[in-house]
Design a protein around this motif. Sequence first.
Motif, mmCIF file in Angstrom:
data_model
loop_
_atom_site.group_PDB
_atom_site.id
_atom_site.type_symbol
_atom_site.label_atom_id
_atom_site.label_comp_id
_atom_site.label_asym_id
_atom_site.label_seq_id
_atom_site.Cartn_x
_atom_site.Cartn_y
_atom_site.Cartn_z
ATOM 1 N N VAL A 40 -0.523 37.225 -22.984
ATOM 2 C CA VAL A 40 0.811 37.379 -23.564
ATOM 3 C C VAL A 40 1.642 36.108 -23.343
ATOM 4 O O VAL A 40 2.284 35.613 -24.268
ATOM 5 N N ALA A 41 1.616 35.569 -22.133
ATOM 6 C CA ALA A 41 2.365 34.341 -21.849
ATOM 7 C C ALA A 41 1.888 33.202 -22.745
ATOM 8 O O ALA A 41 2.701 32.434 -23.275
ATOM 9 N N LEU A 42 0.584 33.118 -22.938
ATOM 10 C CA LEU A 42 0.021 32.080 -23.802
ATOM 11 C C LEU A 42 0.454 32.282 -25.252
ATOM 12 O O LEU A 42 0.875 31.331 -25.922
ATOM 13 N N ARG A 43 0.386 33.514 -25.746
ATOM 14 C CA ARG A 43 0.734 33.761 -27.153
ATOM 15 C C ARG A 43 2.207 33.484 -27.420
ATOM 16 O O ARG A 43 2.553 32.848 -28.421
ATOM 17 N N VAL A 44 3.089 33.935 -26.546
ATOM 18 C CA VAL A 44 4.514 33.664 -26.713
ATOM 19 C C VAL A 44 4.744 32.153 -26.733
ATOM 20 O O VAL A 44 5.471 31.631 -27.583
ATOM 21 N N SER A 45 4.099 31.443 -25.839
ATOM 22 C CA SER A 45 4.264 29.989 -25.752
ATOM 23 C C SER A 45 3.706 29.272 -26.975
ATOM 24 O O SER A 45 4.276 28.275 -27.427
ATOM 25 N N GLN A 46 2.614 29.784 -27.531
ATOM 26 C CA GLN A 46 2.073 29.209 -28.768
ATOM 27 C C GLN A 46 3.075 29.375 -29.910
ATOM 28 O O GLN A 46 3.327 28.432 -30.661
ATOM 29 N N ILE A 47 3.606 30.567 -30.057
ATOM 30 C CA ILE A 47 4.568 30.844 -31.130
ATOM 31 C C ILE A 47 5.774 29.921 -31.021
ATOM 32 O O ILE A 47 6.238 29.363 -32.018
ATOM 33 N N ASN A 48 6.269 29.738 -29.795
ATOM 34 C CA ASN A 48 7.458 28.914 -29.583
ATOM 35 C C ASN A 48 7.159 27.418 -29.567
ATOM 36 O O ASN A 48 8.074 26.610 -29.593
ATOM 37 N N GLY A 49 5.896 27.050 -29.500
ATOM 38 C CA GLY A 49 5.543 25.635 -29.450
ATOM 39 C C GLY A 49 5.867 24.989 -28.119
ATOM 40 O O GLY A 49 6.220 23.807 -28.067
ATOM 41 N N CYS A 50 5.753 25.746 -27.027
ATOM 42 C CA CYS A 50 6.043 25.213 -25.690
ATOM 43 C C CYS A 50 4.748 24.674 -25.075
ATOM 44 O O CYS A 50 3.959 25.423 -24.494
ATOM 45 N N ALA A 51 4.555 23.382 -25.185
ATOM 46 C CA ALA A 51 3.320 22.751 -24.705
ATOM 47 C C ALA A 51 3.129 22.915 -23.202
ATOM 48 O O ALA A 51 2.009 23.119 -22.733
ATOM 49 N N VAL A 52 4.217 22.839 -22.431
ATOM 50 C CA VAL A 52 4.120 22.987 -20.971
ATOM 51 C C VAL A 52 3.537 24.350 -20.630
ATOM 52 O O VAL A 52 2.626 24.459 -19.799
ATOM 53 N N CYS A 53 4.040 25.388 -21.259
ATOM 54 C CA CYS A 53 3.577 26.740 -20.943
ATOM 55 C C CYS A 53 2.191 27.025 -21.529
ATOM 56 O O CYS A 53 1.404 27.747 -20.909
ATOM 57 N N VAL A 54 1.877 26.467 -22.685
ATOM 58 C CA VAL A 54 0.521 26.608 -23.216
ATOM 59 C C VAL A 54 -0.463 25.979 -22.240
ATOM 60 O O VAL A 54 -1.494 26.576 -21.897
ATOM 61 N N ASP A 55 -0.150 24.788 -21.765
ATOM 62 C CA ASP A 55 -0.985 24.096 -20.782
ATOM 63 C C ASP A 55 -1.141 24.946 -19.525
ATOM 64 O O ASP A 55 -2.260 25.210 -19.064
ATOM 65 N N MET A 56 -0.023 25.402 -18.982
ATOM 66 C CA MET A 56 -0.038 26.165 -17.741
ATOM 67 C C MET A 56 -0.832 27.466 -17.871
ATOM 68 O O MET A 56 -1.713 27.744 -17.048
ATOM 69 N N HIS A 57 -0.549 28.245 -18.883
ATOM 70 C CA HIS A 57 -1.167 29.570 -18.975
ATOM 71 C C HIS A 57 -2.624 29.503 -19.421
ATOM 72 O O HIS A 57 -3.426 30.353 -19.024
ATOM 73 N N THR A 58 -2.997 28.492 -20.164
ATOM 74 C CA THR A 58 -4.409 28.301 -20.488
ATOM 75 C C THR A 58 -5.185 27.976 -19.219
ATOM 76 O O THR A 58 -6.244 28.556 -18.950
ATOM 77 N N LYS A 59 -4.644 27.066 -18.417
ATOM 78 C CA LYS A 59 -5.328 26.662 -17.181
ATOM 79 C C LYS A 59 -5.337 27.782 -16.145
ATOM 80 O O LYS A 59 -6.347 27.987 -15.464
ATOM 81 N N GLU A 60 -4.226 28.509 -16.016
ATOM 82 C CA GLU A 60 -4.177 29.623 -15.061
ATOM 83 C C GLU A 60 -5.180 30.707 -15.461
ATOM 84 O O GLU A 60 -5.884 31.254 -14.604
ATOM 85 N N ALA A 61 -5.235 31.026 -16.736
ATOM 86 C CA ALA A 61 -6.167 32.056 -17.205
ATOM 87 C C ALA A 61 -7.613 31.618 -16.989
ATOM 88 O O ALA A 61 -8.441 32.417 -16.530
ATOM 89 N N ALA A 62 -7.919 30.379 -17.287
ATOM 90 C CA ALA A 62 -9.285 29.867 -17.083
ATOM 91 C C ALA A 62 -9.647 29.895 -15.601
ATOM 92 O O ALA A 62 -10.751 30.298 -15.226
ATOM 93 N N ALA A 63 -8.711 29.499 -14.748
ATOM 94 C CA ALA A 63 -8.966 29.503 -13.301
ATOM 95 C C ALA A 63 -9.197 30.922 -12.784
ATOM 96 O O ALA A 63 -9.930 31.123 -11.815
ATOM 97 N N ALA A 64 -8.599 31.906 -13.449
ATOM 98 C CA ALA A 64 -8.761 33.310 -13.055
ATOM 99 C C ALA A 64 -10.012 33.932 -13.669
ATOM 100 O O ALA A 64 -10.268 35.108 -13.472
ATOM 101 N N GLY A 65 -10.774 33.133 -14.434
ATOM 102 C CA GLY A 65 -12.035 33.623 -14.989
ATOM 103 C C GLY A 65 -12.006 33.990 -16.458
ATOM 104 O O GLY A 65 -13.005 34.477 -16.998
ATOM 105 N N GLU A 66 -10.883 33.764 -17.125
ATOM 106 C CA GLU A 66 -10.814 34.057 -18.560
ATOM 107 C C GLU A 66 -11.762 33.133 -19.310
ATOM 108 O O GLU A 66 -11.903 31.968 -18.948
ATOM 109 N N THR A 67 -12.405 33.642 -20.352
ATOM 110 C CA THR A 67 -13.371 32.836 -21.104
ATOM 111 C C THR A 67 -12.673 31.913 -22.097
ATOM 112 O O THR A 67 -11.587 32.229 -22.603
#
Length: 157
Positions: A40-67
């Motif tokens: 959800v955090a990633l999708r909201v950030s994508q819609i808004n075009g927030c690169a900082v949050c896209v970067d953060m939530h993609t990396k956090e999700a990957a670190a937590a095991g997301e594919t």
Amino acid sequence: MGARLNFFADPIAGRVLNHFMSAGRTLKESPLPAATQELVALRVSQINGCAVCVDMHTKEAAAAGETSVRLNLVAAWREATVFTEAERAALELAEEGTRIADAAGGVSDEVWTNVAKHYDGEQLTALVILVSFMNTVNRLNIITQQPAGNYEPGQFH
């Protein structure tokens, strides 16, 4: 590229950010599944075009095991088969809650009814607050042109 404001050096921003960080930790500790929170955090950030949050939530999700498949398909979740019905309902709420001006009356009754089928009261509350929280954080980052790309998982925990 530098940011317009250094939030951590500004006394007012620093105090406000401490509250935001606390709110973020409270959301992380909520009963809303961690994977759903990051999607959800990633999708909201994508819609808004927030690169900082896209970067953060993609990396956090990957670190937590997301594919990588699921992370890469968040932007096209409607056509993807890799998300659960509950995740799809959360992503739909995230989209309508972020694009509030696009629909008369905000989030539709249909979307609300669907998401309420998948999440209990505490989870639903956390989900609504998360969508609102992410929209606020996205706007702070976009207005001040915070640069993206250097986030390390766990940096703000």
